[in-house]
Motif scaffolding. Structure first.
Motif, PDB file in Angstrom:
ATOM      1  N   ILE A  61       0.836  -1.210   0.000  1.00  0.00           N
ATOM      2  CA  ILE A  61       0.000   0.000   0.000  1.00  0.00           C
ATOM      3  C   ILE A  61       0.865   1.252   0.000  1.00  0.00           C
ATOM      4  CG2 ILE A  61      -1.685   1.313   1.343  1.00  0.00           C
ATOM      5  CD1 ILE A  61      -2.831  -1.393   2.274  1.00  0.00           C
ATOM      6  N   ARG A  62       1.988   1.198   0.747  1.00  0.00           N
ATOM      7  CA  ARG A  62       2.899   2.354   0.791  1.00  0.00           C
ATOM      8  C   ARG A  62       3.487   2.631  -0.593  1.00  0.00           C
ATOM      9  NH1 ARG A  62       8.102   3.322   0.779  1.00  0.00           N
ATOM     10  NH2 ARG A  62       8.624   1.085   0.731  1.00  0.00           N
ATOM     11  N   LEU A  63       3.932   1.560  -1.272  1.00  0.00           N
ATOM     12  CA  LEU A  63       4.481   1.731  -2.618  1.00  0.00           C
ATOM     13  C   LEU A  63       3.418   2.238  -3.600  1.00  0.00           C
ATOM     14  CD1 LEU A  63       6.678  -1.488  -2.906  1.00  0.00           C
ATOM     15  CD2 LEU A  63       7.481   0.871  -2.672  1.00  0.00           C
ATOM     16  N   PHE A  64       2.201   1.762  -3.414  1.00  0.00           N
ATOM     17  CA  PHE A  64       1.101   2.181  -4.280  1.00  0.00           C
ATOM     18  C   PHE A  64       0.882   3.688  -4.192  1.00  0.00           C
ATOM     19  CE2 PHE A  64      -3.484   3.089  -4.679  1.00  0.00           C
ATOM     20  CZ  PHE A  64      -3.694   2.691  -5.991  1.00  0.00           C
ATOM     21  N   TYR A  65       0.776   4.199  -2.960  1.00  0.00           N
ATOM     22  CA  TYR A  65       0.517   5.633  -2.793  1.00  0.00           C
ATOM     23  C   TYR A  65       1.753   6.488  -3.093  1.00  0.00           C
ATOM     24  CZ  TYR A  65      -4.129   4.789  -0.985  1.00  0.00           C
ATOM     25  OH  TYR A  65      -5.446   4.428  -0.877  1.00  0.00           O
TER      26      TYR A  65
END
Length: 354
Positions: A61-65
């Protein structure tokens, strides 16, 4: 049409300095298109590999955002760290400025053309059909369309320079039989379908410029009688005469609508086919494991950029048709001015700084 702006010392700074600024903006916009193309691969590869983070979803999720809104690029200045936000914000600001400056540029060009025509027209003793429309409307439309097409053509050429190497390298990942054996197959495919599209469009739309020209003539006659009626309704703007003139407007409009319908069937069918063309060619490579989703989407974007540049004239055929009609009317107007104007027309003072 051109000499009053591009061959006048009065307008040199605007004509060439402003034109150079617009071309510089186009070049920067193309560079951002390349950046977005690279971003598509990173983003869609991350989505395809989302299952790899099922044991550590917070990291995924961190990489996504970060891929969407991250600011890490401001520290590293690495293209690998460019997020959608970092790429989009300059594009928004640059596009806004480009649109504003383009409107100013077109207005200056219109001013140069208008006040080149007016003093010459005032000396003419013979009536020139539709003179007011040529000076007031056609000057503006001509400058606006030529500027629009000119910058877009430069954009297409720069896009080809930037994206052909990308699409050429992506051609190595094609797994479709026969096509995979052709070096740079995606580039050649884009070129062939674009040339074919232009040829068919030229045939299907061959009658449009002439019909558009006739339509404008009937519109001018109808408008002229209305304008004269504002001054003297006893002699002009009689209902029977207006109805007769409108019949001509209606007849030519229906002719134009009919021919545009034929052309639109072809144009929309062609555009829909081109949307799925890169997926047809690259789809098998996804299932053989040669590429991931990111490369497929990057190819789709690059193919769209290259094909869009190759088929620029097809995509803007309606505008080009209008330009051809306007050019024909202005050319006739200039010929009539040269035929009837006096040798030394009254000069109207107008400065480029106004």
């Amino acid at each position: 049409m051109f000499h009053s702006f591009f061959k006048s010392k009065e307008w040199t700074l605007w004509a060439y300095g402003g034109g150079l600024l617009l071309l510089s903006i186009v070049w920067i916009q193309v560079q951002f298109s390349v950046i977005f193309n690279e971003w598509y691969q990173r983003f869609y590869d991350l989505l395809q590999n989302a299952g790899d983070y099922k044991d550590n979803p917070e990291e995924g999720i961190r990489l996504f955002y970060e891929t969407l809104f991250g600011l890490e690029f401001l520290n590293t200045w690495s293209r690998e760290d460019i997020s959608f936000l970092i790429a989009a914000m300059p594009m928004i600001l640059l596009g806004t400025f480009a649109n504003w400056f383009t409107r100013i540029y077109v207005l200056r060009w219109r001013q140069a053309m208008t006040f080149n025509f007016i003093p010459r027209w005032r000396t003419v003793k013979e009536e020139i059909e539709g003179a007011s429309q040529r000076i007031q409307e056609d000057c503006y439309r001509f400058a606006s369309i030529v500027e629009h097409l000119g910058t877009d053509i430069v954009n297409s050429l720069l896009t080809l320079i930037a994206f052909i190497p990308i699409l050429w390298s992506l051609s190595d990942k094609v797994e479709l039989p026969y096509i995979r054996d052709i070096e740079g197959s995606l580039v050649w495919l884009s070129l062939i379908v674009s040339i074919g599209g232009i040829v068919v469009s030229w045939i299907v739309g061959s009658k449009l410029p002439g019909i558009e020209y006739d339509k404008q003539k009937t519109e001018a006659a109808f408008r002229k009688d209305l304008v004269l009626g504002e001054e003297d309704k006893s002699k002009y703007a009689q209902p029977q005469n207006l109805f007769s003139l409108f019949i001509g407007v209606k007849f030519n409009a229906h002719r134009l609508f009919k021919h545009y319908s034929y052309f639109d069937i072809w144009r929309y069918s062609y555009k829909q086919l081109m949307i799925i063309a890169p997926f047809i060619v690259m789809g098998p490579s996804l299932f053989t494991g040669t590429i991931l989703l990111g490369v497929l989407m990057q190819t789709s974007n690059a193919f769209g950029q290259v094909h869009g540049s190759f088929s620029y004239f097809l995509d803007n055929w309606v505008i080009i048709t209008e330009l051809r009609s306007i050019h024909k009317r202005l050319h006739e107007f200039e010929k009539n001015l040269q035929k009837y104007e006096e040798k030394e027309p009254v000069k109207i003072i107008t400065t480029a700084e106004e």
